[in-house]
Design a protein around this motif. Structure first.
Motif, short mmCIF file in Angstrom:
data_model
loop_
_atom_site.label_atom_id
_atom_site.label_comp_id
_atom_site.label_asym_id
_atom_site.label_seq_id
_atom_site.Cartn_x
_atom_site.Cartn_y
_atom_site.Cartn_z
N GLU A 146 0.19 2.59 1.95
CA GLU A 146 -0.71 2.00 0.94
C GLU A 146 0.11 1.67 -0.47
O GLU A 146 -0.52 0.74 -1.13
N GLU A 161 -6.14 -1.46 -3.02
CA GLU A 161 -4.92 -0.52 -2.62
C GLU A 161 -4.67 0.71 -3.54
O GLU A 161 -4.33 1.59 -3.01
N HIS A 211 -6.84 3.25 -2.19
CA HIS A 211 -6.31 3.52 -0.99
C HIS A 211 -5.24 4.66 -1.04
O HIS A 211 -5.21 5.96 -0.59
N GLU A 238 -9.38 -3.42 4.47
CA GLU A 238 -8.30 -3.82 5.03
C GLU A 238 -8.56 -5.13 5.95
O GLU A 238 -7.97 -5.98 5.97
#
Ligand SMILES: [Fe+2]
Ligand SMILES: [Fe+2]
Length: 395
Positions: A132, A162, A165, A242
């Motif tokens: 990530e 991201e 994440h 994603e």
């Protein structure tokens, strides 16, 4: 703020105090407190070819729609996940890893076996986290170097995805597991390559098609197999983002690759193949075997020989292969190489290029995360049955 510059990624396991995991920490002197933590940083150099865009006319197309969805479906790791749920009894999976008859594993006492599975879990989740971070850095580069305005805006929304994440896997590892493994060297080499290539489309191919395509399959399996409801929610929320990223990559690259010469196309096909081949190597937790004092090569071979691992390694390519076919990178020249990896069977599966908007637009609902359909495990079970039938009929 103290920054410690390193020549390469650290190789040590890090531990964090105060995690949910109930076992005592075996080597407490290694546990980090916030006072000890330096900011460990490693430099990479990149000859990024960036571009302005002076035509602000926004095309109302699929890319714009994906950007809008990115804005609408924002979530917050702090607000949308209930972190207070109890830690479940950890499951052991020696058959899955082909370790059920492996001498060094059988020789462990019960407490060490628990530790071993905790380490295995920490290892895979750490690879998710490091991957990530790679995606975060690549997505931010794409803002600069994507050639159209819609793609720049979209890349900005992906960059924020991201960031969340990284935040959520980091929190999970530090708070829930209390331990973090360093990045696997194979994964690191792919991310290095993607970050330091100056061609924007190589970044897209490496990140949106190969790494994120593999991640989609790996997250799905982890969500099906984990007993932890918190992790199911984490993976559900990350996977939703994603899916958008891969869909964007396929739609954008499909148009672009048509504009390349044959030679340029072959170069991209070769790059995608290499990223896939290295990715297959990164799936074995050799650092964990080393930590427990096993013969790393022997244990690696043992795990890869198992039916589950050899099948699972290929199942991971269910998303990547049809997407490569769709964007035109399964060229005649490269096909035999993929054939020898044994993953060409997936060529004609559905791609992520055909957008199912009703799925992508569904509101966030972590209830759904807990009742997830068992797609990959079902595919695996089916393959296992076929294999057994084949062995039976041969006998
Ligand atoms: Fe991500
Ligand atoms: Fe992503």
């Amino acid at each position: 703020m103290q920054i410690k510059w390193t020549e390469e990624a650290p190789r040590k396991i890090q531990r964090y105090a105060g995690a949910d995991y109930p076992a005592e920490n075996p080597d407490l002197e290694d546990v980090l407190t916030s006072a000890d933590v330096d900011y460990v940083a490693e430099i990479f150099q990149t000859p990024l070819s960036g571009s302005y865009n002076w035509d602000y006319a926004i095309q109302d197309d699929r890319i714009k729609k994906l950007y809008d969805l990115g804005k609408q479906l924002n979530w917050d790791p702090e607000m949308d996940i209930d972190w207070d749920r109890p830690w479940p009894a950890e499951e052991r999976a020696p058959e899955m890893m082909n370790l059920h008859d492996y001498e060094p594993y059988l020789a462990m006492d019960e407490k060490t076996k628990d530790e071993f599975w905790l380490h295995m879990n920490a290892w895979s989740l750490s690879q998710f986290l490091h991957g990530e971070q790679g995606a975060l850095l690549v997505a931010s580069q794409l803002c600069s170097c994507a050639p159209t305005l819609n793609a720049k805006l979209y890349a900005a929304s992906q960059t924020f995805d991201e960031a969340r994440h990284v935040e959520v896997f980091n929190k999970y590892l530090q708070q829930r597991i209390g331990m973090m493994y360093p990045i696997n060297t194979h994964l690191k080499s792919i991310i290095d390559k993607i970050l330091t290539d100056e061609r924007w489309d190589m970044k897209f191919i490496g990140m949106q098609i190969v790494i994120e395509g593999l991640a989609l399959s790996a997250f799905a399996t982890a969500r099906e197999t984990t007993p932890d409801e918190v992790l199911k929610d984490v993976l559900y929320l990350v996977t939703r983002d994603e899916a958008r990223h891969v869909t964007f990559g396929v739609n954008y690259l499909e148009e672009f690759i048509k504009t390349l010469t044959d030679e340029e196309r072959e170069e991209r096909a070769q790059f995608a193949y290499e990223a896939c081949a290295i990715s297959r190597e990164r799936l074995v937790a050799t650092d964990v075997f080393r930590h427990f004092g096993w013969d790393v090569e022997e244990a690696r071979k043992k795990v890869l020989e198992g039916f589950v691992m050899s099948t699972f390694r290929n199942l991971l390519f269910q998303r990547v292969i049809p997407n490569l076919a769709r964007i035109g990178l399964l060229t005649e020249k490269i096909r035999p190489k993929f054939e020898s990896l044994g993953v060409l069977d997936y060529e004609n599966l559905a791609t992520d290029g055909d957008i199912d908007w009703s799925v992508l637009e569904r509101p966030l609902d972590t209830q759904e995360a807990q009742s997830y359909e068992q797609t990959m495990m079902a595919a695996f079970a089916k393959k296992h049955e076929e294999e057994e039938a084949r062995v039976d009929s041969a006998a």
